[in-house]
Design an enzyme around this catalytic site. Structure first.
Site, PDB file in Angstrom:
ATOM      1  CE  LYS A  93      46.471  55.448  40.492  1.00 32.86           C
ATOM      2  NZ  LYS A  93      47.108  54.936  41.675  1.00 32.86           N
ATOM      3  CE  LYS A 150      42.511  49.768  36.439  1.00 30.80           C
ATOM      4  NZ  LYS A 150      42.115  50.882  37.266  1.00 30.80           N
TER       5      LYS A 150
HETATM    6  P1  NAD Z   1      38.376  46.404  44.123  1.00 32.83           P
HETATM    7  O1  NAD Z   1      38.203  45.448  43.022  1.00 32.83           O
HETATM    8  O2  NAD Z   1      38.829  45.941  45.470  1.00 32.83           O
HETATM    9  O3  NAD Z   1      37.008  47.232  44.361  1.00 32.83           O
HETATM   10  C1  NAD Z   1      36.106  47.570  43.359  1.00 32.83           C
HETATM   11  C2  NAD Z   1      34.716  47.366  43.918  1.00 32.83           C
HETATM   12  O4  NAD Z   1      33.766  47.746  42.901  1.00 32.83           O
HETATM   13  C3  NAD Z   1      34.411  45.897  44.270  1.00 32.83           C
HETATM   14  O5  NAD Z   1      33.947  45.809  45.605  1.00 32.83           O
HETATM   15  C4  NAD Z   1      33.342  45.484  43.264  1.00 32.83           C
HETATM   16  O6  NAD Z   1      32.406  44.546  43.783  1.00 32.83           O
HETATM   17  C5  NAD Z   1      32.689  46.827  42.972  1.00 32.83           C
HETATM   18  N1  NAD Z   1      31.934  46.847  41.716  1.00 32.83           N
HETATM   19  C6  NAD Z   1      32.242  46.244  40.535  1.00 32.83           C
HETATM   20  N2  NAD Z   1      31.282  46.501  39.620  1.00 32.83           N
HETATM   21  C7  NAD Z   1      30.371  47.294  40.244  1.00 32.83           C
HETATM   22  C8  NAD Z   1      29.168  47.899  39.818  1.00 32.83           C
HETATM   23  N3  NAD Z   1      28.703  47.742  38.573  1.00 32.83           N
HETATM   24  N4  NAD Z   1      28.459  48.632  40.706  1.00 32.83           N
HETATM   25  C9  NAD Z   1      28.907  48.794  41.982  1.00 32.83           C
HETATM   26  N5  NAD Z   1      30.051  48.241  42.442  1.00 32.83           N
HETATM   27  C10 NAD Z   1      30.776  47.504  41.576  1.00 32.83           C
HETATM   28  O7  NAD Z   1      39.351  47.534  43.572  1.00 32.83           O
HETATM   29  P2  NAD Z   1      40.187  48.598  44.422  1.00 32.83           P
HETATM   30  O8  NAD Z   1      41.538  48.044  44.662  1.00 32.83           O
HETATM   31  O9  NAD Z   1      39.362  49.095  45.538  1.00 32.83           O
HETATM   32  O10 NAD Z   1      40.358  49.736  43.296  1.00 32.83           O
HETATM   33  C11 NAD Z   1      39.313  50.631  42.974  1.00 32.83           C
HETATM   34  C12 NAD Z   1      39.901  51.675  42.020  1.00 32.83           C
HETATM   35  O11 NAD Z   1      40.958  52.388  42.690  1.00 32.83           O
HETATM   36  C13 NAD Z   1      40.525  51.071  40.756  1.00 32.83           C
HETATM   37  O12 NAD Z   1      40.256  51.916  39.676  1.00 32.83           O
HETATM   38  C14 NAD Z   1      42.005  51.016  41.086  1.00 32.83           C
HETATM   39  O13 NAD Z   1      42.805  51.048  39.927  1.00 32.83           O
HETATM   40  C15 NAD Z   1      42.170  52.250  41.940  1.00 32.83           C
HETATM   41  N6  NAD Z   1      43.258  52.204  42.921  1.00 32.83           N
HETATM   42  C16 NAD Z   1      43.501  51.080  43.655  1.00 32.83           C
HETATM   43  C17 NAD Z   1      44.540  51.090  44.593  1.00 32.83           C
HETATM   44  C18 NAD Z   1      44.863  49.874  45.447  1.00 32.83           C
HETATM   45  O14 NAD Z   1      45.936  49.854  46.088  1.00 32.83           O
HETATM   46  N7  NAD Z   1      44.011  48.881  45.525  1.00 32.83           N
HETATM   47  C19 NAD Z   1      45.327  52.232  44.778  1.00 32.83           C
HETATM   48  C20 NAD Z   1      45.017  53.366  44.032  1.00 32.83           C
HETATM   49  C21 NAD Z   1      43.991  53.339  43.095  1.00 32.83           C
END
Ligand code: NAD
Length: 297
Positions: free
Chosen positions: A173, A242
Site C-alpha cells: 500500500k 503521512k
Molecule cells: P478521515 O479523516 O475521513 O476519517 C477518519 C475518521 O476517524 C474520522 O471520521 C475521525 O473523526 C475518526 N477518528 C479520529 N480519531 C478517532 C478516535 N480516536 N476514535 C474513533 N474515531 C476517530 O480519513 P479517511 O480518508 O477515511 O482515511 C481513513 C484511513 O484510510 C487512513 O488511514 C487513510 O490513509 C486510508 N485511506 C484513505 C483513502 C481515501 O481516499 N480517503 C484511500 C485509501 C486509504
C-alpha cells in the site's frame, strides 16, 4: 446467526464501507469521535456506541479505518482500547494505512491476548468505498483471512491475501501511495505548464488520456476535482503526506535512497503549509498555480 460487526472510524472511507455492510444485512455497531459522522451512520441504520471500548465488548469482528498510526495506536493499545476489552477470539481488521511495524506489533499483542488480527489497507478512494470496488491488501493468518473473506467481498472487489506477515499489505500500500505522490504532482505540473502556454486543460486531458501520460490519478484528480473546482477530500493532502513519510521511513530501513520520493515529503509539507492540508491532494495544482500566479481555467 450473523456475526456482530464493529466499525471504528466512520470517515470518508469508513462510513461508506460500514454502510455497505449494513446493506448486506449485517448488524453494524459504530464509533467515531466526530458527532456528524455518528449521525450519518445512524441515519443509514447503524447502531452508534459511545466508545471504542463499548464496540470491543459487544462485537465478534472489529474493523478500524483511522487517520494516522498515532490514532490507531490509541484506539487499539490504550487502557480503554480494543485490545484490552475485545472478546476472546474476536477478529480485528485494520483498514487504515499505518507503518508496517505497527501492524506487526498489534498482531503479536492480539495473539498474546487470544485475539486475531489482519492488516488490510485499501486503495480505490472514496468512490471505491461507496461502490465497494476497493482493492484490499491483506496480511495475516490464512484462517483469519478466510473468516474475513465474506466481509472483504462486501466492501471490496480486488482482494489479495499477500502472506501471513500482517504488514505485507501495508508495505505494498505504501508503495502504491508513493506512486500517487509522484502522479499527483506530475498532473499539477503538466496542467499548469500547459495552461501557461495557452493549452486548454480539457484538450490536454483528452489527448494525454490516449497517450502514455494517462494515469488513474490524472483521471481522478482532473475529472473529479480540478475540472469541478471542488477540493473537498477525497484523500486529503495531509493523509498523502503521512503516507509519503511512512514510505520514506520504509525506504530508509531498506537502505534505498529515493531520489525523487524523498523530495515529495518536503513538497507536500509545503503544500499543506500553504493551507491545502485538509483539501484533497489534487489541490497540489492550486498550490502550484498560486506560485506561478495563474488564473483559474
Ligand atoms: P478521515 O479523516 O475521513 O476519517 C477518519 C475518521 O476517524 C474520522 O471520521 C475521525 O473523526 C475518526 N477518528 C479520529 N480519531 C478517532 C478516535 N480516536 N476514535 C474513533 N474515531 C476517530 O480519513 P479517511 O480518508 O477515511 O482515511 C481513513 C484511513 O484510510 C487512513 O488511514 C487513510 O490513509 C486510508 N485511506 C484513505 C483513502 C481515501 O481516499 N480517503 C484511500 C485509501 C486509504
Amino acid at each position: 446467526m450473523k456475526k456482530k460487526l464493529g466499525f471504528i472510524g466512520l470517515g470518508n472511507m469508513g462510513l461508506p464501507m460500514a454502510i455497505n455492510l449494513l446493506r448486506a444485512d449485517y448488524q453494524v455497531y459504530g464509533f467515531d469521535t466526530n458527532a456528524e459522522a455518528m449521525e450519518q451512520f445512524a441515519a443509514a441504520g447503524g447502531f452508534g456506541l459511545e466508545t471504542a471500548m463499548d464496540i470491543a465488548k459487544q462485537c465478534d469482528v472489529i474493523m478500524t479505518s483511522l487517520p494516522t498510526p498515532q490514532v490507531v495506536e490509541l484506539v487499539y493499545r490504550s487502557e480503554q482500547g480494543i485490545l484490552q476489552h475485545a472478546k476472546k477470539g474476536c477478529l480485528l481488521i485494520d483498514f487504515s494505512t499505518v507503518n508496517p511495524e505497527l501492524n506487526d506489533t498489534l498482531h503479536t499483542e492480539a495473539i498474546a491476548l487470544g485475539l486475531r488480527y489482519l492488516g488490510a489497507p485499501v486503495s480505490g478512494g472514496v468512490i471505491g468505498a461507496i461502490n465497494a470496488t476497493l482493492t484490499i491488501m491483506v496480511g495475516g493468518g490464512t484462517d483469519d483471512y478466510i473468516s474475513a473473506s465474506e466481509i472483504f467481498r462486501i466492501v471490496g472487489k480486488n482482494i489479495y491475501h499477500l502472506g501471513t506477515s500482517s504488514s505485507i499489505g501495508t508495505r505494498i500500500k505504501l508503495l502504491n501511495n508513493l506512486m500517487i505522490g509522484f502522479y499527483t504532482e506530475a498532473v499539477a505540473e503538466t496542467i499548469v505548464l500547459g495552461e501557461k502556454m495557452g493549452i486548454q486543460a480539457d484538450t490536454l486531458y483528452e489527448v494525454l488520456n490516449n497517450s502514455y501520460g494517462q494515469s488513474r490519478i490524472y483521471e481522478r484528480n482532473y475529472l473529479e476535482y480540478m475540472k469541478n473546482d471542488n477540493y473537498e477530500p477525497g484523500f486529503s493532502t495531509n493523509l498523502l503526506l503521512k503516507d509519503l513519510k511512512l514510505a520514506k521511513e520504509m525506504a530508509d530501513e531498506a537502505g534505498v535512497s529515493l531520489r525523487i520520493g524523498e523530495k515529495l515529503v518536503d513538497l507536500y509539507s509545503k503544500i499543506a503549509q500553504q493551507g491545502y492540508g485538509e483539501k484533497d491532494m489534487s489541490a497540489a495544482y492550486l498550490s502550484l498555480k498560486e506560485k506561478c500566479k495563474l488564473e483559474q481555467f
